[in-house]
Design an enzyme around this catalytic site. Structure first.
Site, short mmCIF file in Angstrom:
data_model
loop_
_atom_site.label_atom_id
_atom_site.label_comp_id
_atom_site.label_asym_id
_atom_site.label_seq_id
_atom_site.Cartn_x
_atom_site.Cartn_y
_atom_site.Cartn_z
N ASP A 61 0.87 -1.17 0.00
CA ASP A 61 0.00 0.00 0.00
C ASP A 61 0.91 1.22 0.00
OD1 ASP A 61 -1.68 2.11 0.44
OD2 ASP A 61 -2.60 1.29 2.27
N SER A 140 0.11 13.34 -14.49
CA SER A 140 -1.03 13.33 -15.42
C SER A 140 -1.05 14.67 -16.14
CB SER A 140 -2.33 13.16 -14.62
OG SER A 140 -3.46 13.41 -15.42
N TYR A 153 -7.94 15.13 -7.71
CA TYR A 153 -6.95 14.43 -8.54
C TYR A 153 -5.94 15.42 -9.12
CZ TYR A 153 -5.31 11.32 -12.32
OH TYR A 153 -4.56 10.57 -13.18
N LYS A 157 -1.87 15.53 -8.51
CA LYS A 157 -0.92 15.34 -9.61
C LYS A 157 -0.03 16.56 -9.82
CE LYS A 157 -2.00 11.10 -10.78
NZ LYS A 157 -1.02 10.02 -10.65
N1 LIG Z 1 -5.27 6.03 -17.61
C1 LIG Z 1 -5.07 7.31 -17.87
O1 LIG Z 1 -5.64 7.88 -18.80
C2 LIG Z 1 -4.15 8.10 -17.00
C3 LIG Z 1 -3.86 9.42 -17.37
C4 LIG Z 1 -2.99 10.17 -16.61
C5 LIG Z 1 -2.40 9.61 -15.49
N2 LIG Z 1 -2.70 8.33 -15.14
C6 LIG Z 1 -2.06 7.80 -13.94
O2 LIG Z 1 -1.44 6.57 -14.24
C7 LIG Z 1 -1.39 5.76 -13.07
C8 LIG Z 1 -1.98 4.39 -13.39
O3 LIG Z 1 -3.34 4.56 -13.77
P1 LIG Z 1 -4.16 3.48 -14.60
O4 LIG Z 1 -5.01 4.24 -15.53
O5 LIG Z 1 -3.26 2.43 -15.09
O6 LIG Z 1 -5.13 2.93 -13.43
P2 LIG Z 1 -5.53 1.45 -12.97
O7 LIG Z 1 -6.66 1.64 -12.03
O8 LIG Z 1 -5.69 0.56 -14.14
O9 LIG Z 1 -4.23 0.97 -12.18
C9 LIG Z 1 -3.85 1.54 -10.95
C10 LIG Z 1 -3.27 0.46 -10.06
O10 LIG Z 1 -2.88 1.08 -8.82
C11 LIG Z 1 -3.26 0.21 -7.77
N3 LIG Z 1 -3.39 0.95 -6.52
C12 LIG Z 1 -4.40 1.77 -6.14
N4 LIG Z 1 -4.19 2.22 -4.90
C13 LIG Z 1 -3.01 1.68 -4.47
C14 LIG Z 1 -2.26 1.76 -3.28
N5 LIG Z 1 -2.69 2.50 -2.23
N6 LIG Z 1 -1.09 1.11 -3.19
C15 LIG Z 1 -0.66 0.33 -4.23
N7 LIG Z 1 -1.34 0.20 -5.39
C16 LIG Z 1 -2.51 0.86 -5.51
C17 LIG Z 1 -4.56 -0.41 -8.24
O11 LIG Z 1 -4.87 -1.61 -7.53
C18 LIG Z 1 -4.29 -0.64 -9.71
O12 LIG Z 1 -3.73 -1.91 -9.94
C19 LIG Z 1 -2.16 6.53 -12.00
O13 LIG Z 1 -1.24 7.24 -11.19
C20 LIG Z 1 -3.01 7.48 -12.80
O14 LIG Z 1 -3.36 8.63 -12.08
C21 LIG Z 1 -3.57 7.57 -15.85
#
Ligand SMILES: NC(=O)c1ccc[n+]([C@@H]2O[C@H](COP(=O)([O-])OP(=O)(O)OC[C@H]3O[C@@H](n4cnc5c(N)ncnc54)[C@H](O)[C@@H]3O)[C@@H](O)[C@H]2O)c1
Length: 251
Positions: A61, A140, A153, A157
């Site tokens: 975590d 992000s 959020y 970020k």
């Molecule tokens: N998908 C997008 O369009 C996008 C855009 C900009 C930024 N992001 C960033 O990219 C990163 C990954 O996002 P994603 O879209 O792959 O999301 P996702 O939900 O598919 O994956 C996120 C992962 O983080 C894990 N997680 C959540 N809380 C946690 C904790 N406290 N400790 C450990 N693990 C934890 C979840 O279980 C999950 O496996 C994030 O930081 C998100 O903000 C995503």
């Protein structure tokens, strides 16, 4: 032929899903020894097994400091060093500034900002002992420009963007060969994005394809940039912020 990350020991947080999983796969293909961490044990285990070799999953975590200490100790114990940390784990709340509760704000900050803070704090000594390293913080586009539907959020970020530069400057001042850069994805097709865009579901191939056509990227697109930042090819790069968003923030 050897990969650009041969023998590098890498931790990817939130590596069970989405961008983290896609990134872990790319880094492993480049020769890295990958430690996937996540709160989702079933998916994390599956992700590490899918990569194969000596890929390892650890329950973690990121909002918990003791959890960070044990993950870094277990990584060094298993592989002898730490070269790269990808601070990727993140969550989102869909609510604007007038409708976000303090509880929602704190929940998002605890994972997205405190998680990255703790990761940098505890990775630096382990990287110093390994002779240097690279920290890649997944922020992000919401950390670069205003995003009204995601008040908490975007705050979380934006803090990652500023912290990244501070960590980069700190390591330079200390004389450590530890670099720190932030990556700012736009819409990437992951479970997180599908959850907040209900009109696009996993079963609706046509809608998803149309989504991609108007500018959704894939997790591996981020993985390739992270691979560069993790490698020695980016040795002159630290404190930088890199948008990877299909041009979203260009105008
Ligand atoms: N998908 C997008 O369009 C996008 C855009 C900009 C930024 N992001 C960033 O990219 C990163 C990954 O996002 P994603 O879209 O792959 O999301 P996702 O939900 O598919 O994956 C996120 C992962 O983080 C894990 N997680 C959540 N809380 C946690 C904790 N406290 N400790 C450990 N693990 C934890 C979840 O279980 C999950 O496996 C994030 O930081 C998100 O903000 C995503």
């Amino acid at each position: 032929m050897t990969g650009r990350l041969e023998e590098k020991v890498v931790i990817v947080t939130g590596g069970a899903s989405g961008i983290g999983r896609g990134t872990a796969e790319v880094l492993a293909r480049e020769g890295a020894r990958v430690v996937i961490t996540d709160v989702n044990e079933a998916l994390g285990d599956e992700a590490a097994k899918a990569i194969g070799g000596d890929a390892l999953f650890l329950r973690h975590d990121v909002a918990d400091e003791a959890s960070w200490q044990s993950v870094i100790a277990a990584t060094v114990d298993r592989f002898g060093r730490l070269d790269v940390l990808v601070n990727n784990a993140g969550i989102i709340e869909v609510a604007d500034i007038e409708n976000t509760t303090v509880e929602q704000l704190r929940r998002v900050l605890a994972v997205n900002t405190e998680g990255v803070f703790l990761g940098c704090k505890h990775a630096i000594p382990a990287m110093r002992a390994s002779g240097g390293g690279s920290i890649v913080n997944i922020s992000s586009t919401a950390g670069l420009v205003g995003t009204p539907p995601f008040a908490a959020y975007s705050a979380s970020k934006g803090a990652v963007r500023a912290l990244t530069k501070t960590v980069a400057a700190h390591c330079q001042q200390k004389g450590d060969a530890i670099r720190c850069n932030s990556v700012h994805p736009g819409g990437i097709d992951t479970p997180l994005v599908r959850a907040i865009t209900p009109e696009r579901t996993a079963d609706d191939g046509e809608t998803v394809e149309r989504g991609r056509a108007i500018g959704y990227g894939e997790p591996q697109d981020i993985g390739h940039l992270v691979s560069y930042l993790a490698s020695d090819e980016s040795r002159f790069m630290t404190g930088a912020e890199l948008a990877i968003d299909g041009g979203l923030t260009a105008t």
